[in-house]
Design an enzyme around this catalytic site. Structure first.
Site: not given
Length: 278
Positions: A52, A110
């Protein structure tokens, strides 16, 4: 007094809020502002990730909130370049450095990236981090039951959480059943159906919002909670942040939960983690 979400006890003993704040695609500046506001409203779980590119802003927001560290639950995730036993430890240290923290409440792989072929080693690295206390809980994101079978078989250690794309449009029945059988908490990302929040405009959702005197998004978030799921909606608007947390004073009738689940578009509507990842 600010509302705070109830918690669920994870397999390795940590208490995780059932509802928290997702931070993608905030940049550092937005994350710093929104997180300080959200914690003031009663949020205690903040979900970020290396990918992010906002961990520094998240850390500044946590600090600006003035909340005690032990009252917060901070999750991050790492990319495939850190899929290795020692590499996972390095990924953790880098995230901690960017966040300005001494430990993470939870660290997730992730994406499995099966073509890369290293997610078992990444999981072994997380197990070691759990043992050292650098992280309080460990988990996966976007893992399918087959991926989970392999890491559990290799280590004997079951993830605390598997965070997957899940909404009334993608109900992920097979994954949820697998998680439930093994004591893995299912945490929903994209809980209102993508950046556009497609689910909120569904006629059935609008009808139920009227019935319960709630916003469409509140109805959808309550659907997740009534199914026993944890959820991390993203919002940066103060009013919506408050609304998203204000979902613990009602429940949906079982028939209404089923009606929302009937909007499911099947597994093909979710991102395929055998093909996609970073």
């Amino acid at each position: 007094m600010a509302t705070t979400a109830p918690t669920v006890e994870l397999a390795h003993g940590a208490a995780m809020p059932l509802l928290g704040l997702g931070t993608w695609p905030m940049d550092d500046a937005e994350a710093e502002r929104v997180i300080a506001e959200a914690i003031g409203l009663g949020y205690r779980l903040v979900d970020t990730a290396e990918n992010y590119k906002n961990e520094r802003g998240v850390g500044l927001g946590l600090k600006a909130s003035g909340a005690a560290r032990e009252d917060l639950f901070v999750t991050s995730k790492f990319n495939r370049e850190w899929h290795g036993v020692d590499l996972a430890a390095e990924a953790c240290e880098r995230s901690l450095d960017r966040l300005g923290l001494d430990y993470l409440d939870m660290l997730l792989i992730h994406w499995p990236n099966p073509q890369h072929g290293k997610y078992i080693e990444a999981w072994e690295g997380l197990v070691r981090l759990l043992e050292t206390g650098r992280v309080k809980a460990i988990g996966t994101s976007n893992f399918k039951p087959g991926h989970l079978d392999r890491i559990i078989e290799a280590t004997g250690v079951i993830p605390d959480v598997n965070q997957i794309q899940l909404s009334p449009l993608t109900t992920r029945l097979e994954a949820r059943a697998y998680h439930k059988e093994r004591g893995i908490v299912t945490q929903s990302w994209s809980p209102i159906g993508g950046q556009g929040g497609e689910v909120r405009n569904e006629p059935k959702v609008l009808q139920l919002a009227e019935k319960y005197g709630k916003t469409p998004v509140q109805v959808v978030l309550r659907w997740h909670l009534d199914l026993g799921l944890a959820v991390v909606p993203k919002s940066s608007a103060p009013e919506r942040l408050a609304q998203n947390l204000d979902v613990f004073d009602f429940t949906l009738d079982p028939d209404d939960v089923m009606a929302l689940s009937a909007l499911d578009q099947g597994e093909a509507a979710a991102a395929d983690s055998d093909e996609f990842g970073h």
